[in-house]
Design a protein around this motif. Structure first.
Motif, short mmCIF file in Angstrom:
data_model
loop_
_atom_site.label_atom_id
_atom_site.label_comp_id
_atom_site.label_asym_id
_atom_site.label_seq_id
_atom_site.Cartn_x
_atom_site.Cartn_y
_atom_site.Cartn_z
N PHE A 282 -72.57 53.32 -18.38
CA PHE A 282 -72.63 52.28 -17.53
C PHE A 282 -71.21 51.59 -16.68
O PHE A 282 -70.27 52.24 -17.18
CB PHE A 282 -72.38 51.01 -18.62
CG PHE A 282 -73.46 50.71 -19.33
CD1 PHE A 282 -75.12 50.27 -19.08
CD2 PHE A 282 -74.12 51.80 -20.32
CE1 PHE A 282 -75.98 50.36 -19.49
CE2 PHE A 282 -74.87 51.83 -21.28
CZ PHE A 282 -76.57 50.98 -20.44
N THR A 283 -71.38 50.88 -15.45
CA THR A 283 -70.66 50.55 -14.61
C THR A 283 -69.96 49.05 -14.26
O THR A 283 -69.16 49.32 -14.19
CB THR A 283 -70.70 50.68 -13.11
OG1 THR A 283 -71.70 49.97 -12.68
CG2 THR A 283 -71.46 52.32 -13.27
N ARG A 284 -71.01 47.96 -14.89
CA ARG A 284 -70.63 46.38 -15.16
C ARG A 284 -70.76 45.88 -16.84
O ARG A 284 -72.18 46.78 -17.28
CB ARG A 284 -71.58 45.96 -14.35
CG ARG A 284 -71.03 45.67 -12.68
CD ARG A 284 -69.79 45.26 -12.82
NE ARG A 284 -68.72 45.35 -11.35
CZ ARG A 284 -68.39 47.13 -10.86
NH1 ARG A 284 -68.24 47.44 -11.30
NH2 ARG A 284 -68.21 46.26 -9.02
N VAL A 285 -69.91 45.61 -17.20
CA VAL A 285 -70.14 45.05 -18.55
C VAL A 285 -69.86 44.07 -18.53
O VAL A 285 -68.30 43.09 -18.15
CB VAL A 285 -68.95 45.85 -19.93
CG1 VAL A 285 -68.99 45.31 -20.75
CG2 VAL A 285 -69.99 47.47 -19.48
N LEU A 286 -70.07 42.53 -19.09
CA LEU A 286 -69.87 41.15 -19.06
C LEU A 286 -69.97 41.18 -20.43
O LEU A 286 -71.08 41.11 -21.31
CB LEU A 286 -71.10 40.23 -18.23
CG LEU A 286 -70.88 38.61 -18.23
CD1 LEU A 286 -69.95 38.74 -17.41
CD2 LEU A 286 -72.18 38.49 -17.64
N PHE A 287 -69.03 40.64 -20.92
CA PHE A 287 -68.79 40.09 -21.96
C PHE A 287 -68.79 38.26 -22.10
O PHE A 287 -68.29 37.91 -21.64
CB PHE A 287 -67.65 40.50 -22.56
CG PHE A 287 -66.79 41.88 -23.08
CD1 PHE A 287 -66.74 42.10 -24.64
CD2 PHE A 287 -66.40 42.46 -22.57
CE1 PHE A 287 -67.59 43.23 -24.45
CE2 PHE A 287 -66.53 43.82 -22.74
CZ PHE A 287 -66.71 44.74 -24.13
N LEU A 288 -69.61 38.37 -23.19
CA LEU A 288 -70.54 36.42 -22.95
C LEU A 288 -69.83 35.98 -24.01
O LEU A 288 -70.51 36.07 -25.41
CB LEU A 288 -72.05 36.72 -22.86
CG LEU A 288 -72.92 35.70 -22.37
CD1 LEU A 288 -72.07 34.29 -21.77
CD2 LEU A 288 -74.39 35.07 -22.78
N ASN A 289 -68.88 35.36 -23.86
CA ASN A 289 -68.19 35.05 -25.27
C ASN A 289 -68.45 33.61 -26.12
O ASN A 289 -68.39 32.69 -24.98
CB ASN A 289 -66.63 34.79 -24.48
CG ASN A 289 -65.72 34.50 -26.05
OD1 ASN A 289 -65.55 35.08 -26.97
ND2 ASN A 289 -64.57 33.30 -25.38
N GLY A 290 -68.22 33.37 -26.57
CA GLY A 290 -68.60 32.15 -27.09
C GLY A 290 -67.01 31.57 -28.54
O GLY A 290 -67.34 30.29 -28.98
#
Length: 248
Positions: A101-109
């Motif tokens: 994996f080259t892009r990791v988006l942490f979708l934070n709450g």
């Protein structure tokens, strides 16, 4: 596409067409008299799942424990130390790097996670920069806070005005109710909670904010509002995802 509901051959096939993944991250903490303790994990998870279904993006397992020590004077709150969360994030990124994996988006709450997430990213970047032979193809982490998205903020202002506040907000309560299929009621006194700093220990936080709210009136929340916040959150997250992928 959810990682937990996939087989390894399915993930391998996904990596042939995309090397990006979204990882929801939140917290398990009190959210005032009528808010669910799981709010900060339920909200980004629901947005991420909808995003994945609509745009064929792999969604990782939700990291449901966060940096919530200041809420520990309220029963039910669970918290990680900042150092523990940093270690968890580093190991998660290293695992994803192992697979390509080259892009990791942490979708934070959870707002309390932001500083620790940024510290974890800095640790990852420093390790790579200081290595004798810097790694190539390692995943680049990015952060998107759903509650700060433009569409979400505009909708919260339209529905709640200044009563939205900063913790146990009407917007997050509405979205979590919608996702969970519940609705709870409680008396709010005062109607709009006091403001102040959350940079303190748990006992000080409870003295400052006796019922757990910060500047908010979540009695304004309605479950039907949650459907609108979900749509706004997905649109904001899709925009953030496109910006991340465009950097490749």
């Amino acid at each position: 596409m959810r990682l937990q509901l996939s087989t390894w051959p399915e993930v391998e096939a996904y990596l042939e067409r995309s090397t990006g993944i979204v990882v929801p991250i939140g917290s398990t903490e009190q959210h005032g008299p009528n808010g669910l303790i799981g709010t900060d994990a339920l909200c980004p998870e629901a947005i991420a799942w909808a995003l994945g279904e609509r745009h064929d993006i792999l969604i990782g397992p939700t990291l449901s424990l966060g940096m919530a020590q200041h809420h520990l004077a309220f029963p039910g709150t669970l918290s990680l130390r900042p150092s523990t969360l940093i270690a968890l994030l580093r190991d998660t990124l290293d695992s994803l790097a192992r697979h390509g994996f080259t892009r990791v988006l942490f979708l934070n709450g959870h707002g309390g996670n932001i500083a620790t997430l940024k510290a974890a990213f800095a640790e990852v970047h420093a390790t790579r920069s200081l290595a004798a032979a810097p790694a190539t193809g390692a995943p680049q982490p990015a952060l998107f806070n759903w509650f700060l998205g433009r569409r979400v903020r505009e909708l919260a202002a339209e529905l709640y005005g200044d009563a939205e506040g900063y913790h146990a907000t009407a917007s997050e309560v509405a979205l979590s109710w919608y996702v969970a299929g519940v609705e709870k009621s409680a008396t709010m006194t005062p109607r709009i909670a006091p403001l102040g700093s959350a940079e303190c220990d748990a006992e000080t936080f409870r003295r400052r904010f006796p019922d757990g709210r910060m500047g908010s009136d979540p009695s304004l929340a309605r479950r039907e509002h949650g459907a609108r916040f979900l749509e706004a959150g997905v649109a904001d997250a899709w925009e953030a995802w496109q910006g991340l992928i465009d950097e490749e």
